[in-house]
Design a protein around this motif. Structure first.
Motif, PDB file in Angstrom:
ATOM      1  N   GLN A  58       0.858  -1.192   0.000  1.00 21.83           N
ATOM      2  CA  GLN A  58       0.000   0.000   0.000  1.00 21.83           C
ATOM      3  C   GLN A  58       0.890   1.237   0.000  1.00 21.83           C
ATOM      4  OE1 GLN A  58      -2.212   1.704   3.539  1.00 21.83           O
ATOM      5  NE2 GLN A  58      -3.861   0.547   2.575  1.00 21.83           N
ATOM      6  N   PRO A  59       1.284   1.718  -1.185  1.00 24.95           N
ATOM      7  CA  PRO A  59       2.090   2.943  -1.242  1.00 24.95           C
ATOM      8  C   PRO A  59       1.307   4.129  -0.685  1.00 24.95           C
ATOM      9  CG  PRO A  59       2.100   1.781  -3.350  1.00 24.95           C
ATOM     10  CD  PRO A  59       1.012   1.181  -2.520  1.00 24.95           C
ATOM     11  N   PRO A  60       1.976   5.230  -0.396  1.00 23.75           N
ATOM     12  CA  PRO A  60       1.291   6.402   0.172  1.00 23.75           C
ATOM     13  C   PRO A  60       0.337   7.035  -0.839  1.00 23.75           C
ATOM     14  CG  PRO A  60       3.572   6.913  -0.368  1.00 23.75           C
ATOM     15  CD  PRO A  60       3.428   5.433  -0.529  1.00 23.75           C
ATOM     16  N   PRO A  61      -0.585   7.877  -0.368  1.00 20.10           N
ATOM     17  CA  PRO A  61      -1.593   8.474  -1.259  1.00 20.10           C
ATOM     18  C   PRO A  61      -1.002   9.309  -2.391  1.00 20.10           C
ATOM     19  CG  PRO A  61      -2.230   8.742   1.034  1.00 20.10           C
ATOM     20  CD  PRO A  61      -0.838   8.206   1.051  1.00 20.10           C
ATOM     21  N   TYR A  62       0.221   9.808  -2.221  1.00 17.57           N
ATOM     22  CA  TYR A  62       0.838  10.647  -3.248  1.00 17.57           C
ATOM     23  C   TYR A  62       1.608   9.829  -4.283  1.00 17.57           C
ATOM     24  CZ  TYR A  62       4.583  10.047   0.208  1.00 17.57           C
ATOM     25  OH  TYR A  62       5.479   9.516   1.102  1.00 17.57           O
ATOM     26  N   PHE A  63       1.578   8.516  -4.203  1.00 18.97           N
ATOM     27  CA  PHE A  63       2.279   7.650  -5.153  1.00 18.97           C
ATOM     28  C   PHE A  63       1.444   7.576  -6.433  1.00 18.97           C
ATOM     29  CE2 PHE A  63       3.571   3.661  -7.055  1.00 18.97           C
ATOM     30  CZ  PHE A  63       4.937   3.557  -6.775  1.00 18.97           C
ATOM     31  N   GLY A  64       1.864   8.329  -7.455  1.00 19.94           N
ATOM     32  CA  GLY A  64       1.049   8.488  -8.649  1.00 19.94           C
ATOM     33  C   GLY A  64       1.389   7.539  -9.774  1.00 19.94           C
ATOM     34  N   ALA A  65       0.593   7.631 -10.837  1.00 18.66           N
ATOM     35  CA  ALA A  65       0.740   6.738 -11.989  1.00 18.66           C
ATOM     36  C   ALA A  65       2.054   6.937 -12.717  1.00 18.66           C
ATOM     37  CB  ALA A  65      -0.432   6.947 -12.944  1.00 18.66           C
ATOM     38  N   ASP A  66       2.707   8.087 -12.528  1.00 22.26           N
ATOM     39  CA  ASP A  66       3.998   8.322 -13.164  1.00 22.26           C
ATOM     40  C   ASP A  66       5.090   7.415 -12.592  1.00 22.26           C
ATOM     41  OD1 ASP A  66       3.631   9.877 -10.736  1.00 22.26           O
ATOM     42  OD2 ASP A  66       5.545  10.848 -11.198  1.00 22.26           O
ATOM     43  N   ARG A  67       4.801   6.762 -11.477  1.00 19.78           N
ATOM     44  CA  ARG A  67       5.796   5.883 -10.846  1.00 19.78           C
ATOM     45  C   ARG A  67       5.579   4.413 -11.191  1.00 19.78           C
ATOM     46  NH1 ARG A  67       6.833   7.882  -4.717  1.00 19.78           N
ATOM     47  NH2 ARG A  67       8.517   6.340  -4.924  1.00 19.78           N
ATOM     48  N   LEU A  68       4.764   4.157 -12.202  1.00 19.18           N
ATOM     49  CA  LEU A  68       4.555   2.763 -12.625  1.00 19.18           C
ATOM     50  C   LEU A  68       5.865   2.057 -12.978  1.00 19.18           C
ATOM     51  CD1 LEU A  68       2.699   0.385 -13.280  1.00 19.18           C
ATOM     52  CD2 LEU A  68       2.354   1.371 -15.556  1.00 19.18           C
ATOM     53  N   PRO A  69       6.805   2.676 -13.695  1.00 22.03           N
ATOM     54  CA  PRO A  69       8.064   1.972 -13.978  1.00 22.03           C
ATOM     55  C   PRO A  69       8.807   1.541 -12.714  1.00 22.03           C
ATOM     56  CG  PRO A  69       7.834   3.871 -15.417  1.00 22.03           C
ATOM     57  CD  PRO A  69       6.732   3.971 -14.394  1.00 22.03           C
ATOM     58  N   GLN A  70       8.800   2.402 -11.690  1.00 18.93           N
ATOM     59  CA  GLN A  70       9.456   2.035 -10.437  1.00 18.93           C
ATOM     60  C   GLN A  70       8.694   0.909  -9.740  1.00 18.93           C
ATOM     61  OE1 GLN A  70       9.168   4.754  -7.125  1.00 18.93           O
ATOM     62  NE2 GLN A  70      11.294   4.372  -6.518  1.00 18.93           N
ATOM     63  N   GLU A 128      -2.209  -2.053  -3.745  1.00 15.10           N
ATOM     64  CA  GLU A 128      -3.305  -1.095  -3.614  1.00 15.10           C
ATOM     65  C   GLU A 128      -2.774   0.303  -3.901  1.00 15.10           C
ATOM     66  OE1 GLU A 128      -6.608   0.597  -0.412  1.00 15.10           O
ATOM     67  OE2 GLU A 128      -4.992  -0.692   0.303  1.00 15.10           O
ATOM     68  N   VAL A 129      -3.336   0.975  -4.896  1.00 17.01           N
ATOM     69  CA  VAL A 129      -2.958   2.360  -5.190  1.00 17.01           C
ATOM     70  C   VAL A 129      -4.138   3.271  -4.892  1.00 17.01           C
ATOM     71  CG1 VAL A 129      -1.204   1.784  -6.903  1.00 17.01           C
ATOM     72  CG2 VAL A 129      -3.577   2.056  -7.639  1.00 17.01           C
ATOM     73  N   ARG A 130      -3.817   4.528  -4.518  1.00 13.46           N
ATOM     74  CA  ARG A 130      -4.864   5.450  -4.094  1.00 13.46           C
ATOM     75  C   ARG A 130      -4.828   6.801  -4.798  1.00 13.46           C
ATOM     76  NH1 ARG A 130      -5.115   4.678   2.531  1.00 13.46           N
ATOM     77  NH2 ARG A 130      -5.933   2.542   2.516  1.00 13.46           N
ATOM     78  N   HIS A 131      -3.695   7.169  -5.374  1.00 15.52           N
ATOM     79  CA  HIS A 131      -3.611   8.486  -5.993  1.00 15.52           C
ATOM     80  C   HIS A 131      -4.587   8.585  -7.159  1.00 15.52           C
ATOM     81  CE1 HIS A 131      -1.864  11.944  -8.162  1.00 15.52           C
ATOM     82  NE2 HIS A 131      -1.504  12.340  -6.946  1.00 15.52           N
ATOM     83  N   GLU A 132      -5.215   9.749  -7.296  1.00 14.44           N
ATOM     84  CA  GLU A 132      -6.264   9.932  -8.302  1.00 14.44           C
ATOM     85  C   GLU A 132      -5.773   9.696  -9.734  1.00 14.44           C
ATOM     86  OE1 GLU A 132      -5.585  11.919  -5.810  1.00 14.44           O
ATOM     87  OE2 GLU A 132      -7.424  12.380  -4.688  1.00 14.44           O
ATOM     88  N   SER A 133      -4.484   9.883  -9.971  1.00 13.36           N
ATOM     89  CA  SER A 133      -3.962   9.758 -11.333  1.00 13.36           C
ATOM     90  C   SER A 133      -4.113   8.348 -11.903  1.00 13.36           C
ATOM     91  CB  SER A 133      -2.480  10.166 -11.381  1.00 13.36           C
ATOM     92  OG  SER A 133      -1.690   9.350 -10.532  1.00 13.36           O
ATOM     93  N   TRP A 134      -4.201   7.343 -11.023  1.00 18.95           N
ATOM     94  CA  TRP A 134      -4.384   5.969 -11.504  1.00 18.95           C
ATOM     95  C   TRP A 134      -5.771   5.767 -12.103  1.00 18.95           C
ATOM     96  CZ3 TRP A 134      -0.155   3.028 -11.736  1.00 18.95           C
ATOM     97  CH2 TRP A 134       0.894   3.272 -10.847  1.00 18.95           C
ATOM     98  N   PHE A 135      -6.712   6.626 -11.719  1.00 18.95           N
ATOM     99  CA  PHE A 135      -8.116   6.392 -12.073  1.00 18.95           C
ATOM    100  C   PHE A 135      -8.701   7.494 -12.954  1.00 18.95           C
ATOM    101  CE2 PHE A 135      -7.117   5.073  -7.697  1.00 18.95           C
ATOM    102  CZ  PHE A 135      -7.120   3.704  -7.882  1.00 18.95           C
ATOM    103  N   GLU A 136      -7.890   8.503 -13.302  1.00 22.97           N
ATOM    104  CA  GLU A 136      -8.404   9.633 -14.075  1.00 22.97           C
ATOM    105  C   GLU A 136      -8.752   9.243 -15.510  1.00 22.97           C
ATOM    106  OE1 GLU A 136      -6.275  13.374 -11.749  1.00 22.97           O
ATOM    107  OE2 GLU A 136      -5.289  12.458 -13.489  1.00 22.97           O
ATOM    108  N   ASP A 137      -8.051   8.277 -16.039  1.00 22.18           N
ATOM    109  CA  ASP A 137      -8.419   7.758 -17.356  1.00 22.18           C
ATOM    110  C   ASP A 137      -8.167   6.255 -17.370  1.00 22.18           C
ATOM    111  OD1 ASP A 137      -5.739   7.067 -18.809  1.00 22.18           O
ATOM    112  OD2 ASP A 137      -5.402   9.073 -18.020  1.00 22.18           O
ATOM    113  N   VAL A 138      -8.886   5.571 -18.223  1.00 28.17           N
ATOM    114  CA  VAL A 138      -8.856   4.121 -18.224  1.00 28.17           C
ATOM    115  C   VAL A 138      -7.491   3.588 -18.632  1.00 28.17           C
ATOM    116  CG1 VAL A 138      -9.660   3.832 -20.597  1.00 28.17           C
ATOM    117  CG2 VAL A 138     -10.190   2.074 -18.895  1.00 28.17           C
TER     118      VAL A 138
END
Length: 308
Positions: A145-157, A174-184
């Motif tokens: 469960q990464p922190p809430p600020y762990f965004g989709a830009d960190r997928l490579p990591q 489990e990811v929580r940052h909104e960027s994971w869900f903003e687009d499909v």
């Protein structure tokens, strides 16, 4: 669990969304092994003195809580590992004091999940994995469960972390940052990466963040964190909807389901777990599971359960 909690749920649409777009393709790739699906139902801890007399037998001592817990539930969302890596003696004690069919689901330590490196390049990942491997066949699905600020830009990591994490240890993310869900596309990139690396994804059903209810499945193991609202009538309606969706996924090849009810202060989680167990046992054909049998104050059953 405070994430996504709302003081007023009157305007919340609690219906389950449609499956993630790529589910059908990912599920079609699952091997057909003929085994009956297994459902594990549990809470987030066993150190609840308030459960004595209803969940635990009357007079149960704190040292026996795990024994009593594992007689009622067959899994646990093990949050204690988020704060420290348990030593070998603790792991051995947990193993010895739990039932044979019990499964521990340890949370990856925050020294890994909340670090900029995700523990890569350190000895934290092997240290944690060596420790929990001591649970042997009772080790269920770990979760990151990464922190809430762990965004989709960190997928490579995240992908690097998944490749570094031992393949023989089950893991869900489990990811929580909104960027994971903003687009499909962002969500499907995550789900397809997890599918390719044979990792699971956590689905969280909580009132204030309906976007994290993404309904993605990546392999034969599904993990659901169900956040209730004090046994509000909508909790029961949601549980019924979940049984229907899990039945569908089981028919499509999902063989292992972890379902963790959360209720305020954890006090009512056993009641929701018991309800979900009864509903699922009736609603999902051939499901292998067990769940708690609770007793009211003064009920002789609260005094009769034997702790091994």
């Amino acid at each position: 669990m405070k994430f996504g909690k709302l003081p007023d749920i009157s305007d919340v649409d609690f219906s389950l969304p449609a499956d993630a777009p790529g589910n059908a393709q990912r599920l079609s790739a699952l091997p057909a092994n003929g085994a009956a699906p297994q459902l594990y139902i549990g809470c987030t801890g066993w150190s609840m003195k308030e459960w004595v007399g209803s969940v635990y037998p009357k007079g149960t001592k704190a040292k026996d809580y795990l024994k009593a817990y594992s007689l009622q539930f067959n899994t646990i969302e093990l949050n204690t590992t988020h704060y420290r890596i348990p030593d070998a003696q603790t792991i051995d004690k947990w193993y010895r004091e739990s039932t044979a069919d019990f499964r521990f689901c340890p949370k990856v330590p925050q020294t890994i999940s909340h670090s900029k490196s995700l523990g890569l390049g350190t000895d934290l990942i092997p240290t944690f994995c060596t420790a929990i491997a001591g649970l042997k066949e009772k080790l269920g699905c770990c979760f990151l469960q990464p922190p809430p600020y762990f965004g989709a830009d960190r997928l490579p990591q995240l992908e690097q972390f998944l490749q570094a994490f031992p393949a023989e240890i089950q893991l869900a993310v489990e990811v929580r940052h909104e960027s994971w869900f903003e687009d499909v596309r962002s969500l499907e990139q995550l789900l397809n990466t997890l599918h390719r690396l044979q990792r699971s994804v956590v689905i969280t059903d909580v009132a204030g963040r309906r976007d994290v209810l993404h309904m993605g499945v990546t392999n034969a193991t599904a993990m659901v964190r169900f956040v209730g609202n004090g046994l509000h009538p909508t909790d029961y309606a949601r549980a019924a909807d979940w049984v229907g969706r899990l039945k569908q996924w089981a028919q499509q090849g999902v063989k292992e389901i972890y379902f963790f009810p959360h209720e305020p202060d954890n006090l009512l989680a056993p009641e929701m777990a018991a309800h979900f167990y009864e509903t699922a046992a009736e609603g999902i054909p051939a499901i292998q599971t067990r769940g708690p049998e609770l007793s009211e104050p003064g009920d002789p059953k609260g005094e009769q359960m034997s702790l091994f």
